[in-house]
Design a protein around this motif. Structure first.
Motif, PDB file in Angstrom:
ATOM      1  N   HIS A  61      27.989  -4.404  77.639  1.00  8.70           N
ATOM      2  CA  HIS A  61      28.580  -5.531  76.921  1.00  8.70           C
ATOM      3  C   HIS A  61      29.653  -6.192  77.787  1.00  8.70           C
ATOM      4  N   ARG A  64      33.093  -7.148  76.033  1.00 10.36           N
ATOM      5  CA  ARG A  64      33.972  -5.992  75.842  1.00 10.36           C
ATOM      6  C   ARG A  64      34.561  -5.533  77.173  1.00 10.36           C
ATOM      7  N   TYR A  68      38.440  -5.136  78.113  1.00  6.83           N
ATOM      8  CA  TYR A  68      38.872  -3.864  78.700  1.00  6.83           C
ATOM      9  C   TYR A  68      39.637  -4.126  79.999  1.00  6.83           C
ATOM     10  N   ALA A 160      37.045   5.776  74.783  1.00 14.67           N
ATOM     11  CA  ALA A 160      36.412   5.240  73.575  1.00 14.67           C
ATOM     12  C   ALA A 160      35.943   3.804  73.784  1.00 14.67           C
ATOM     13  N   ARG A 161      36.730   3.004  74.498  1.00 11.60           N
ATOM     14  CA  ARG A 161      36.334   1.623  74.757  1.00 11.60           C
ATOM     15  C   ARG A 161      35.152   1.577  75.733  1.00 11.60           C
ATOM     16  N   LYS A 163      32.849   3.791  75.966  1.00 10.57           N
ATOM     17  CA  LYS A 163      31.659   4.170  75.194  1.00 10.57           C
ATOM     18  C   LYS A 163      31.092   2.962  74.451  1.00 10.57           C
ATOM     19  N   GLU A 164      31.972   2.082  73.987  1.00 11.01           N
ATOM     20  CA  GLU A 164      31.510   0.862  73.311  1.00 11.01           C
ATOM     21  C   GLU A 164      30.881  -0.109  74.307  1.00 11.01           C
ATOM     22  N   THR A 167      26.918   1.130  75.604  1.00  9.41           N
ATOM     23  CA  THR A 167      26.118   1.688  74.507  1.00  9.41           C
ATOM     24  C   THR A 167      24.656   1.533  74.777  1.00  9.41           C
TER      25      THR A 167
END
Length: 167
Positions: A61, A64, A68, A160-161, A163-164, A167
């Motif tokens: 993505h 995102r 980030y 965590a970011r 991982k988003e 995906t």
């Protein structure tokens, strides 16, 4: 079928764009010729090296990743100030460096590499080693009173970011 043809021509589209932009920046001038040559390099280099890459990217993505990147830039600025304060105000005998093992939920090599790079780029922390299985990252921290809090911050703020993003 069209997706397969696209990845044959551009096996790593993000790398293609990155290489083209870096080429233009290195030339220090924006012209049509430099842009076309940068795009040609951006296509040929990933295509020529694609046989050594384990997988083509999937589920990345870009939006995102942009947010980030902005967050990491802000964290680098903030950490520079914090490290300067530590260096100027804390005597060497009161420094509390620590080695922290960060267990990883990430599995994609690209995501793990970005996490390790983020940690290393942020002043005061360095990624020192990745376990053989890729399940944990060894991080050195310049000064901390709570190593567990640093580990938790790395996992919640960065991992965590990522991982988003992957995906």
């Amino acid at each position: 079928m069209a997706r397969r043809a696209f990845f044959w021509l551009l096996p790593h589209p993000f790398l293609t764009i990155l290489l083209a932009v870096v080429w233009i920046l290195l030339q220090n001038e924006l012209s049509a010729g430099m842009a076309v040559f940068g795009l040609i390099l951006g296509i040929l280099i990933p295509w020529g090296t694609s046989i050594w890459w384990p997988d083509t990217p999937s589920g990345f993505h870009v939006g995102r990743m942009f947010s980030y990147s902005l967050m990491v830039i802000w964290d680098i600025i903030k950490a520079n100030i914090e490290v300067a304060w530590i260096v100027l105000s804390v005597s060497n005998d009161k420094l509390k460096p620590a080695w922290i093992v960060v267990p990883l939920d990430l599995v994609q090599p690209e995501a793990i590499t970005i996490l390790a790079g983020t940690i290393t780029l942020t002043p005061g922390t360095v990624s020192a080693d990745l376990s053989d299985e890729g399940h944990s990252l060894l991080v050195h921290v310049l000064h901390t009173n709570d190593p567990d809090a640093v580990r938790d911050e790395i996992k919640t703020r960065y991992e965590a970011r990522l991982k988003e993003i992957f995906t």
